[in-house]
Write an enzyme that holds these catalytic residues in place. Structure first.
Site, PDB file in Angstrom:
ATOM      1  N   LYS A 167       0.819  -1.228   0.000  1.00  0.00           N
ATOM      2  CA  LYS A 167       0.000   0.000   0.000  1.00  0.00           C
ATOM      3  C   LYS A 167       0.853   1.279   0.000  1.00  0.00           C
ATOM      4  O   LYS A 167       0.437   2.287  -0.561  1.00  0.00           O
ATOM      5  CB  LYS A 167      -0.951   0.010   1.198  1.00  0.00           C
ATOM      6  CG  LYS A 167      -2.109  -0.988   1.058  1.00  0.00           C
ATOM      7  CD  LYS A 167      -3.087  -0.846   2.227  1.00  0.00           C
ATOM      8  CE  LYS A 167      -4.188  -1.887   2.143  1.00  0.00           C
ATOM      9  NZ  LYS A 167      -5.208  -1.696   3.188  1.00  0.00           N
ATOM     10  N   ALA A 205      -2.502   2.637  16.447  1.00  0.00           N
ATOM     11  CA  ALA A 205      -1.983   3.819  15.758  1.00  0.00           C
ATOM     12  C   ALA A 205      -1.104   3.405  14.581  1.00  0.00           C
ATOM     13  O   ALA A 205      -0.211   4.141  14.169  1.00  0.00           O
ATOM     14  CB  ALA A 205      -1.208   4.695  16.737  1.00  0.00           C
ATOM     15  N   GLY A 206      -1.354   2.222  14.038  1.00  0.00           N
ATOM     16  CA  GLY A 206      -0.609   1.751  12.867  1.00  0.00           C
ATOM     17  C   GLY A 206      -1.330   2.142  11.585  1.00  0.00           C
ATOM     18  O   GLY A 206      -2.171   3.056  11.574  1.00  0.00           O
ATOM     19  N   THR A 230       2.120   1.880  22.160  1.00  0.00           N
ATOM     20  CA  THR A 230       3.217   2.840  22.044  1.00  0.00           C
ATOM     21  C   THR A 230       2.582   4.232  21.891  1.00  0.00           C
ATOM     22  O   THR A 230       2.140   4.596  20.803  1.00  0.00           O
ATOM     23  CB  THR A 230       4.078   2.517  20.807  1.00  0.00           C
ATOM     24  OG1 THR A 230       4.356   1.120  20.799  1.00  0.00           O
ATOM     25  CG2 THR A 230       5.380   3.308  20.800  1.00  0.00           C
ATOM     26  N   SER A 263       3.641   7.221  21.842  1.00  0.00           N
ATOM     27  CA  SER A 263       4.269   8.203  20.937  1.00  0.00           C
ATOM     28  C   SER A 263       3.714   8.074  19.516  1.00  0.00           C
ATOM     29  O   SER A 263       3.570   9.082  18.810  1.00  0.00           O
ATOM     30  CB  SER A 263       5.788   8.022  20.934  1.00  0.00           C
ATOM     31  OG  SER A 263       6.128   6.737  20.462  1.00  0.00           O
ATOM     32  N   MET A 319     -12.055  -4.122  13.358  1.00  0.00           N
ATOM     33  CA  MET A 319     -11.756  -4.161  11.920  1.00  0.00           C
ATOM     34  C   MET A 319     -11.448  -5.578  11.446  1.00  0.00           C
ATOM     35  O   MET A 319     -11.512  -5.867  10.257  1.00  0.00           O
ATOM     36  CB  MET A 319     -10.569  -3.245  11.605  1.00  0.00           C
ATOM     37  CG  MET A 319     -10.920  -1.777  11.720  1.00  0.00           C
ATOM     38  SD  MET A 319      -9.632  -0.818  10.954  1.00  0.00           S
ATOM     39  CE  MET A 319     -10.053   0.799  11.574  1.00  0.00           C
TER      40      MET A 319
HETATM   41  P1  ATR Z   1      -1.790  -2.350  10.701  1.00  0.00           P
HETATM   42  O1  ATR Z   1      -1.497  -2.064   9.273  1.00  0.00           O
HETATM   43  O2  ATR Z   1      -2.639  -3.568  10.936  1.00  0.00           O
HETATM   44  O3  ATR Z   1      -2.277  -1.157  11.444  1.00  0.00           O
HETATM   45  P2  ATR Z   1       0.721  -1.917  11.993  1.00  0.00           P
HETATM   46  O4  ATR Z   1       0.906  -0.645  11.236  1.00  0.00           O
HETATM   47  O5  ATR Z   1       1.880  -2.819  12.207  1.00  0.00           O
HETATM   48  O6  ATR Z   1      -0.381  -2.807  11.324  1.00  0.00           O
HETATM   49  O7  ATR Z   1       0.083  -1.515  13.409  1.00  0.00           O
HETATM   50  C1  ATR Z   1      -0.300  -2.488  14.336  1.00  0.00           C
HETATM   51  C2  ATR Z   1      -1.053  -1.797  15.478  1.00  0.00           C
HETATM   52  O8  ATR Z   1      -1.540  -2.785  16.387  1.00  0.00           O
HETATM   53  C3  ATR Z   1      -0.184  -0.867  16.314  1.00  0.00           C
HETATM   54  O9  ATR Z   1      -0.994   0.151  16.838  1.00  0.00           O
HETATM   55  C4  ATR Z   1       0.297  -1.811  17.422  1.00  0.00           C
HETATM   56  O10 ATR Z   1       0.707  -1.177  18.605  1.00  0.00           O
HETATM   57  P3  ATR Z   1       2.205  -0.547  18.712  1.00  0.00           P
HETATM   58  O11 ATR Z   1       2.183   0.693  17.894  1.00  0.00           O
HETATM   59  O12 ATR Z   1       2.388  -0.290  20.158  1.00  0.00           O
HETATM   60  O13 ATR Z   1       3.123  -1.601  18.182  1.00  0.00           O
HETATM   61  C5  ATR Z   1      -0.956  -2.579  17.670  1.00  0.00           C
HETATM   62  N1  ATR Z   1      -0.762  -3.913  18.287  1.00  0.00           N
HETATM   63  C6  ATR Z   1      -0.237  -5.017  17.715  1.00  0.00           C
HETATM   64  N2  ATR Z   1      -0.269  -6.064  18.558  1.00  0.00           N
HETATM   65  C7  ATR Z   1      -0.841  -5.616  19.701  1.00  0.00           C
HETATM   66  C8  ATR Z   1      -1.160  -6.215  20.952  1.00  0.00           C
HETATM   67  N3  ATR Z   1      -0.909  -7.507  21.194  1.00  0.00           N
HETATM   68  N4  ATR Z   1      -1.745  -5.449  21.902  1.00  0.00           N
HETATM   69  C9  ATR Z   1      -2.007  -4.147  21.665  1.00  0.00           C
HETATM   70  N5  ATR Z   1      -1.715  -3.516  20.508  1.00  0.00           N
HETATM   71  C10 ATR Z   1      -1.149  -4.233  19.544  1.00  0.00           C
END
Ligand code: ATR
Length: 270
Positions: free
Chosen positions: A65, A126-127, A151, A153, A212
């Site tokens: 993407k 926030a990903g 995270t 930040s 989602m």
């Molecule tokens: P996507 O495209 O699915 O958003 P990504 O950009 O890798 O994938 O983002 C994953 C998101 O899920 C992030 O917000 C991540 O938190 P961090 O930014 O702290 O890494 C969150 N996430 C993934 N596994 C998690 C878990 N077990 N508990 C809470 N948050 C999680």
């Protein structure tokens, strides 16, 4: 027939060809929409090949993407702010990039009678998935969107990026004592069968919870939310069909009916 593709790696799991072929047949159109596994370093070539063959457009899924964003000659504002493109249109020698994920989510919320105007929304994560839906959500006029992330930040970065006074960032724990009308899980935690650690106290009989993710079984998050007494729990199958419907409308100029397709996919999950 006009040619379309969905590019990804992996791609086997994609339901997009089925969805688009149903949209086409219901609107008396003939298209050819195929999934294509693309080498990790082969995305630009795959797009160029499709254009050479006279292709009209493509959907793009992980992990391409961001590359699709970079490849596009023109971007919609929602794609540009999302930092990701899931819909490419080839027109008059140009590559147009759009992102229909957020609109797909909004339309699914509307279908499910979830009110957004003047409502308080908690967005978990926030990903890329969270970033992709923020502009269409803001456009619905909520009074606040709180972004909570493991995270913190990264949640703060998103607030800065979108620069809207209705946005704020916090940790999962800091949501304690706040009131929300809608909680959207945009973390990838569900995919690992995990639960974002939000306090049980924010779930009550007025809160709608949306994940989602979707699957044969109810996601961990929705199961937990239902057990805590949420008024409604909704998974992301409708968002999947919704984003496809918006892409189809961009390409074909016709807005397809999503309900019969959601029903069909739901039945096939069982
Ligand atoms: P996507 O495209 O699915 O958003 P990504 O950009 O890798 O994938 O983002 C994953 C998101 O899920 C992030 O917000 C991540 O938190 P961090 O930014 O702290 O890494 C969150 N996430 C993934 N596994 C998690 C878990 N077990 N508990 C809470 N948050 C999680």
């Amino acid at each position: 027939p006009d040619q379309y593709r969905v590019f990804g790696n992996p791609i086997k799991q994609s339901r997009s060809p089925d969805i688009h072929h149903i949209f086409a047949s219901k609107s008396q159109q003939i298209i050819n929409y195929q999934k294509q596994l693309v080498d990790i370093d082969g995305f630009a070539n795959a797009v160029a090949d499709l254009i050479d063959q006279g292709g009209k457009g493509a959907n793009v899924t992980a992990p391409f993407k961001e590359q699709a964003l970079a490849l596009a000659d023109e971007l919609t504002e929602r794609a540009s702010l999302a930092g990701a493109v899931n819909t490419l249109t080839f027109k008059e020698g140009k590559i147009l990039g759009d992102n229909t994920d957020g609109e797909g989510l909004v339309q699914d919320l509307i279908i499910n009678k979830v009110l957004l105007k003047q409502r308080r929304i908690l967005l978990l994560g926030a990903g890329g998935a969270a970033r992709g839906v923020l502009l269409p959500l803001l456009a619905q006029g909520p009074s606040a969107i709180v972004i909570a992330n493991r995270t913190v930040s990264k949640a703060k970065d998103l607030c800065q990026h979108f620069n809207d006074e209705r946005l704020s960032a916090c940790s999962f724990a800091e949501t304690t004592g706040q009131e929300f009308d809608l909680i959207i899980n945009a973390t990838s935690a569900s995919l690992a069968g995990d639960l974002p650690p939000i306090p049980t106290s924010i779930i009550n009989s007025k809160v709608v919870c949306y994940d989602m993710a979707y699957g044969k079984n109810e996601t961990q998050f929705l199961q937990w939310a239902r057990e805590q007494g949420a008024v409604d729990v909704i998974d992301g199958l409708g968002m999947l069909v919704g984003q496809a419907a918006v892409s189809f409308a961009i390409w074909r100029g016709v807005t397809p009916q999503v309900q019969p397709v959601i029903k069909k996919l739901r039945a096939a999950l069982k």
